[in-house]
Design a protein around this motif. Structure first.
Motif: not given
Lengths: 305, 305
Positions: B261-285
């Motif tokens: 299982v190989v998953c990228v993290t989209l946010l650090n849950r200690f710092e928040g809940d909503q996925i707020k990164s810009p679309h292009d950053v999320l695509v690169e992740y």
């Protein structure tokens, strides 16, 4: 109908989360919508009926069907997916009707319901009725029968949904709206070729072992074991098996939303496990919940007396 | 690598269901394939790597990416969906690599895995490695970090998966292949900009309450309660949270399939809940697990020394 003396707020869609009021923005991530980038009251404020179902193609077909049934202007072939920014779900708005796909299984529909209920809340929608239109395995019914759910039950035939909250299991009731269910049964009697019963619906977390199928990649039980479990289910009032009804009922109930589950059976599980009917027969079966719910909506809107 | 003395059958994909041998036809309903209408050994017999992920668009993009990486003939833009007869899942074959979507949550991936494992069995595939390429919430990691799962754990941080079989709960181990995991970590060290760790992955059955999010339609706990649960998870070795890993690990293990299982993290849950990164950053992740697994496949096939 709202109880006499109900206030404005009582008919509004209720979220059960005080944090939402203090958030500057609410990103409905899996719907690709946000309170900052979209005017949700303007886009969705007039919604009165929300219809959800597993398959994206089927929910698009339903949107086009209800567009014709409500005789709205514009070309039903040209309706656009409001969630086109994501491939997680699709969503179509047709007058006061919202049609949304939810994928398969409790976790998938649960994500959509959290974001849908927040959407309806942000949009200040009132007096909304929700329907799940689905497919299911029948228990002692002829294939093609529509089941309007009386109680959504778990694998032990109890009307409850277990939700994990921060590592602790809590139990929620899965009671559905009796009035909407009996109104749907009445609707079926006014239509041709929509054989309909009211019964309990068992919600499982997989399609094979949990539903007693003998044809999965894994199977450790006998044909007799399977039949015994299905007989127990039948004796507990279960007439069909699907994979989303308990969480749908539980979340709608907590948020004060009237809701119904309307699923057609694709086979009789006492007779087999594989879905072998020809494609055109299955397509016709899948239209039955759509025709029934469309009739309900038309009656509520005064199109049909 | 196969143990010395392993027989032909030992490397084949094993189903754990004696009934399948006696069935005249096996309809893989949700994949829109069947043993009668499709020549599965001819279509799939050379498969060595199966990559699965939630999003249909992402798994199509991965198929096109691996097509270019393996320098195969033909136009990667023209690959076709093998499951085009259904909208439940999509499937692309690129040389020895199969790329399939599985939707969100344990029930959705479980249906796909039952039918995929039967497909690999019917096709007489040998020495197959499975990868889940996904997105996740990070626990104490910088967003964009790739987590290769050591143990897939449940909400109580145990490496187990609870499966209901005919109304009884059974528990299955969720151990993954250590060799594949350490080979993936080695691959990450040979690449630029793919920060990777090995850690435990918690699998939940919803995205909001079960993961301790404060921004769902329902939330009955405080910010402090949330942080306490995430700290406990971190102390138990959990580095990310997603919704499919336990059943993926459990089913692959029962059927003797090597899996990671190989998953990228989209946010650090200690710092928040909503996925707020810009679309292009999320695509690169989201490309990072794809680049890592592609490198693994190229090494195994001898493209990279």
């Amino acid at each position: 109908a709202a109880a006499f003396g109900a206030t404005f707020e009582e008919n509004q869609v209720q979220v059960k989360n005080p944090n939402l009021e203090t958030m500057e923005e609410d990103i409905l991530y899996h719907l690709s919508l946000s309170t900052k980038t979209h005017n949700l009251p303007e886009m969705f404020g007039d919604i009165k009926f929300v219809c959800v179902g597993g398959s994206a193609n089927r929910m698009k077909a339903f949107a086009q069907f209800i567009h014709k049934e409500l005789e709205l202007s514009g070309n039903p072939e040209e309706i656009t997916d409001i969630c086109e920014g994501t491939d997680r779900y699709c969503m179509y708005k047709v007058g006061p009707v919202l049609s949304i796909s939810h994928g398969m299984g409790v976790p998938s529909i649960s994500i959509m319901l959290h974001e849908l209920i927040k959407l309806l809340h942000h949009a200040q929608c009132q007096d909304v009725v929700l329907f799940r239109l689905g497919t299911s395995g029948g228990v002692g019914l002829a294939p093609g029968t529509v089941v309007v759910t009386e109680k959504a039950v778990d694998y032990s035939f109890q009307p409850q949904f277990e939700q994990v909250v921060l590592g602790k299991v809590i139990t929620r009731s899965t009671e559905l709206d009796e009035e909407v269910a009996s109104e749907l049964l009445q609707c079926s009697s006014e239509l041709q070729n929509i054989p309909t019963v009211i019964g309990n619906t068992m919600c499982t977390h997989d399609f094979y072992e949990g539903q007693g199928r003998l044809d999965g990649a894994l199977c450790s039980f006998s044909h007799e074991d399977k039949l015994e479990y299905l007989r127990k289910a039948y004796d507990a009032g279960v007439r069909n098996i699907e994979m989303e009804s308990t969480v749908f009922a539980a979340m709608c109930r907590v948020c004060g939303l009237k809701a119904a589950v309307v699923c057609v059976t694709l086979l009789n599980r006492f007779e087999g496990d594989q879905i072998k009917s020809p494609h055109d027969v299955l397509v016709e079966y899948q239209q039955r919940p759509q025709i029934l719910v469309s009739h309900f909506i038309k009656k509520r809107l005064g199109y049909v007396v």
